[in-house]
Design a protein around this motif. Sequence first.
Motif, PDB file in Angstrom:
ATOM      1  N   ASN A 251      48.876  20.128  44.612  1.00  0.00           N
ATOM      2  CA  ASN A 251      49.774  19.259  43.771  1.00  0.00           C
ATOM      3  C   ASN A 251      49.269  19.599  42.550  1.00  0.00           C
ATOM      4  O   ASN A 251      49.308  18.756  41.894  1.00  0.00           O
TER       5      ASN A 251
ATOM      6  N   GLN B 150      62.249  18.104  36.498  1.00  0.00           N
ATOM      7  CA  GLN B 150      62.028  16.481  36.679  1.00  0.00           C
ATOM      8  C   GLN B 150      62.943  15.441  35.425  1.00  0.00           C
ATOM      9  O   GLN B 150      62.719  15.559  34.457  1.00  0.00           O
TER      10      GLN B 150
ATOM     11  N   HIS C 259      59.864  12.858  40.197  1.00  0.00           N
ATOM     12  CA  HIS C 259      59.188  13.565  40.648  1.00  0.00           C
ATOM     13  C   HIS C 259      57.958  12.140  40.808  1.00  0.00           C
ATOM     14  O   HIS C 259      57.041  12.230  40.126  1.00  0.00           O
ATOM     15  N   ASN C 260      58.083  11.709  42.711  1.00  0.00           N
ATOM     16  CA  ASN C 260      56.443  10.980  42.224  1.00  0.00           C
ATOM     17  C   ASN C 260      55.379  12.275  42.105  1.00  0.00           C
ATOM     18  O   ASN C 260      55.214  13.281  42.818  1.00  0.00           O
ATOM     19  N   ARG C 261      54.417  11.105  42.031  1.00  0.00           N
ATOM     20  CA  ARG C 261      53.291  11.903  41.671  1.00  0.00           C
ATOM     21  C   ARG C 261      52.098  11.896  42.886  1.00  0.00           C
ATOM     22  O   ARG C 261      52.260  10.760  43.572  1.00  0.00           O
ATOM     23  N   SER C 262      51.189  12.695  42.974  1.00  0.00           N
ATOM     24  CA  SER C 262      50.622  12.964  44.561  1.00  0.00           C
ATOM     25  C   SER C 262      49.709  11.609  44.570  1.00  0.00           C
ATOM     26  O   SER C 262      48.793  11.491  43.105  1.00  0.00           O
TER      27      SER C 262
ATOM     28  N   ASP D 224      50.862  18.091  39.095  1.00  0.00           N
ATOM     29  CA  ASP D 224      50.738  16.414  39.236  1.00  0.00           C
ATOM     30  C   ASP D 224      50.073  16.482  38.110  1.00  0.00           C
ATOM     31  O   ASP D 224      49.346  15.870  36.874  1.00  0.00           O
TER      32      ASP D 224
ATOM     33  N   TYR E 262      45.223  11.871  36.069  1.00  0.00           N
ATOM     34  CA  TYR E 262      45.777  12.923  36.118  1.00  0.00           C
ATOM     35  C   TYR E 262      45.602  14.199  35.078  1.00  0.00           C
ATOM     36  O   TYR E 262      46.196  14.599  34.777  1.00  0.00           O
TER      37      TYR E 262
ATOM     38  N   GLU F 287      47.756  16.773  33.883  1.00  0.00           N
ATOM     39  CA  GLU F 287      48.751  17.182  33.188  1.00  0.00           C
ATOM     40  C   GLU F 287      47.590  17.758  32.237  1.00  0.00           C
ATOM     41  O   GLU F 287      46.308  17.810  32.101  1.00  0.00           O
TER      42      GLU F 287
END
Length: 159
Positions: free
Chosen positions: A154, A5, A20-23, A157, A87, A159
Amino acid sequence: MQPQQGMPMQAGGQQVIIVHNRSGGPKVFGIVAIILGVLGVVMQLLNFGSGADMFEGTIVAVIYITGVLGVVSSGLFAYAGVLLFQYQKSGVWWGFGSLGIALVADLIGVLWVTAEMNAIDPDLGGFMATLGLIYVGAKVVCCSIILALPLMMNGQDLE
């Protein structure tokens, strides 16, 4: 080898950065958990101690203890929603902890009320036990799904 990424690559003489776009799933389920948690706290506080005047003895203490555990559990569920919204993977685990507290409190309440109702009428006690266990099972399954879906959809995504 797949690029990481945000890792720059060379493509046709130009540098390309893959992002990479987060969901949006954790945010959505976090909001749902916050709403359910806050509603749970409000409802637990509004119903705190209700029905205690119908009983005597230790059942009154059980009603208040399960009420306190319900408030704590709902508050932790709302906190888990905040963490999911940010997240944080720890939000899933805080949520499962709140569900564990809710499960214990609900089972104590159902089993104790069932025992008291059995003294009045055995059929009524069995009916209350059945309804109570169906409620507890449905609550735990639905709330577990709300918490586990962001991890399953996902998980990278978080952390």
